[in-house]
Design a protein around this motif. Structure first.
Motif, short mmCIF file in Angstrom:
data_model
loop_
_atom_site.label_atom_id
_atom_site.label_comp_id
_atom_site.label_asym_id
_atom_site.label_seq_id
_atom_site.Cartn_x
_atom_site.Cartn_y
_atom_site.Cartn_z
N LEU A 35 -31.56 38.55 95.19
CA LEU A 35 -32.55 39.33 95.93
C LEU A 35 -32.45 40.81 95.60
O LEU A 35 -33.46 41.53 95.64
CB LEU A 35 -32.36 39.13 97.43
N SER A 36 -31.24 41.24 95.27
CA SER A 36 -31.05 42.67 94.98
C SER A 36 -31.85 43.10 93.75
O SER A 36 -32.20 44.27 93.61
CB SER A 36 -29.56 42.98 94.77
N ASP A 37 -32.16 42.15 92.87
CA ASP A 37 -32.98 42.47 91.70
C ASP A 37 -34.38 42.91 92.09
O ASP A 37 -35.09 43.54 91.30
CB ASP A 37 -33.09 41.24 90.78
N HIS A 38 -34.78 42.55 93.30
CA HIS A 38 -36.11 42.92 93.80
C HIS A 38 -36.00 43.87 94.99
O HIS A 38 -36.91 43.95 95.81
CB HIS A 38 -36.90 41.67 94.16
N SER A 39 -34.87 44.56 95.07
CA SER A 39 -34.63 45.58 96.10
C SER A 39 -34.74 45.03 97.51
O SER A 39 -35.18 45.73 98.44
CB SER A 39 -35.60 46.76 95.91
N VAL A 40 -34.37 43.76 97.69
CA VAL A 40 -34.36 43.15 99.02
C VAL A 40 -32.97 43.33 99.62
O VAL A 40 -31.96 43.04 98.96
CB VAL A 40 -34.73 41.66 98.96
N ALA A 41 -32.90 43.80 100.84
CA ALA A 41 -31.63 44.03 101.51
C ALA A 41 -30.89 42.71 101.73
O ALA A 41 -31.51 41.64 101.80
CB ALA A 41 -31.86 44.72 102.84
N PRO A 42 -29.57 42.75 101.85
CA PRO A 42 -28.81 41.53 102.14
C PRO A 42 -29.35 40.82 103.38
O PRO A 42 -29.77 41.45 104.34
CB PRO A 42 -27.39 42.06 102.38
N VAL A 43 -29.33 39.50 103.33
CA VAL A 43 -29.88 38.72 104.44
C VAL A 43 -28.95 38.77 105.64
O VAL A 43 -27.74 38.96 105.51
CB VAL A 43 -30.10 37.25 104.02
N ASP A 44 -29.54 38.60 106.81
CA ASP A 44 -28.76 38.50 108.04
C ASP A 44 -27.99 37.18 108.01
O ASP A 44 -28.58 36.10 107.91
CB ASP A 44 -29.69 38.54 109.26
N VAL A 61 -37.04 31.29 98.10
CA VAL A 61 -38.43 31.47 98.51
C VAL A 61 -38.51 31.89 99.97
O VAL A 61 -39.29 32.79 100.34
CB VAL A 61 -39.24 30.17 98.27
N ARG A 62 -37.72 31.27 100.80
CA ARG A 62 -37.76 31.62 102.23
C ARG A 62 -37.27 33.04 102.48
O ARG A 62 -37.81 33.75 103.32
CB ARG A 62 -36.95 30.61 103.04
N GLY A 66 -39.58 36.06 103.92
CA GLY A 66 -39.15 36.86 105.06
C GLY A 66 -39.22 38.35 104.78
O GLY A 66 -39.40 39.15 105.70
N ALA A 67 -39.07 38.70 103.51
CA ALA A 67 -39.15 40.11 103.11
C ALA A 67 -40.57 40.51 102.72
O ALA A 67 -40.80 41.65 102.29
CB ALA A 67 -38.20 40.37 101.94
#
Length: 232
Positions: A35-44, A61-62, A66-67
């Motif tokens: 996810l970090s490759d797409h600048s998505v923060a770490p999941v909860d 995908v989920r 969510g992001a």
């Protein structure tokens, strides 16, 4: 008349992620990496645990959904491949058997049960994890999402796992943590024990299992009760 020696042995088939082993730490670390490759923060961690169980691609995908991110299939496939590679390299950094598991397996084996794994994890990853945790020898049969043409909740994997273990549906029990496991058991015609400490978006008490346990100390009694019921 069938002799006692030729009678099928009891087979207890376990799901893996969220049932035998708490694999969330390593799975979610691999998820965060891709996810970090797409600048998505770490999941909860608390919320994402319950997204585990549908395979790597669905988990990704989920998390993307969510992001608020939608990616082409080719990109999702590339992320899935990277996820699997990273996870395989770090498969047992934080993953551990759930409390009481080893003693519970000992008790079942002492009663003559054959233990098996029937998971929707890729078979080579399941074996890699069990090898790393020194658990492989406990399970003569280990089957995964790609072992057969269809995966759970289709009955084929569980039916085939039971057969490979030398058992029969009439003397088999499924142990799992999710609706997928319950539906698999129902489709196969075997009783099912659900654990309350796994990964499920449906509250454990609402899964519809024949027995619900909160610790592996309770497993032997649950299995004995279901086997007794099946003989009645």
């Amino acid at each position: 008349m069938t002799s006692p020696q030729s009678s099928p042995r009891t087979v207890v088939a376990f799901d893996l992620d969220g049932t035998l082993v708490d694999t969330a730490p390593d799975l979610l670390d691999a998820l965060d990496l891709v996810l970090s490759d797409h600048s998505v923060a770490p999941v909860d961690r608390g919320q994402a645990r319950n997204m585990i169980g549908g395979g790597a691609r669905l988990l990704i995908v989920r998390a993307l959904t969510g992001a608020g991110i939608v990616l082409p299939d080719a990109e999702v496939e590339a992320m899935t491949k990277r996820f699997i590679a990273s996870y395989a390299d770090n498969i047992a950094v934080g993953s551990r058997p759930f409390p009481g598991l080893i003693a519970a397996l000992d008790r079942l084996e002492a009663k003559g049960a054959v233990l098996a794994v029937c998971t929707n994890k890729l078979e080579h990853l399941a074996r890699l994890l069990l090898d790393a945790l020194d658990l492989t020898a406990r399970f003569p049969v280990i089957t995964g999402a790609d072992t057969y043409p269809r995966s759970k909740p289709d009955p084929l994997p569980l039916l085939s796992t039971i057969s490979a273990a030398g058992g029969a549906v009439e003397r088999a029990i499924m142990v799992g943590d999710s609706m997928t496991d319950v539906l698999t058991a129902r489709a196969t015609g075997v009783p099912v024990v659900a654990v309350s400490f796994g990964y499920t978006e449906t509250p454990p008490g609402e899964l519809g299992a024949d027995r619900l346990i909160h610790h592996f100390d309770e497993l032997e009694q649950a299995v004995d009760a279901l086997l007794e019921t099946s003989r009645a």
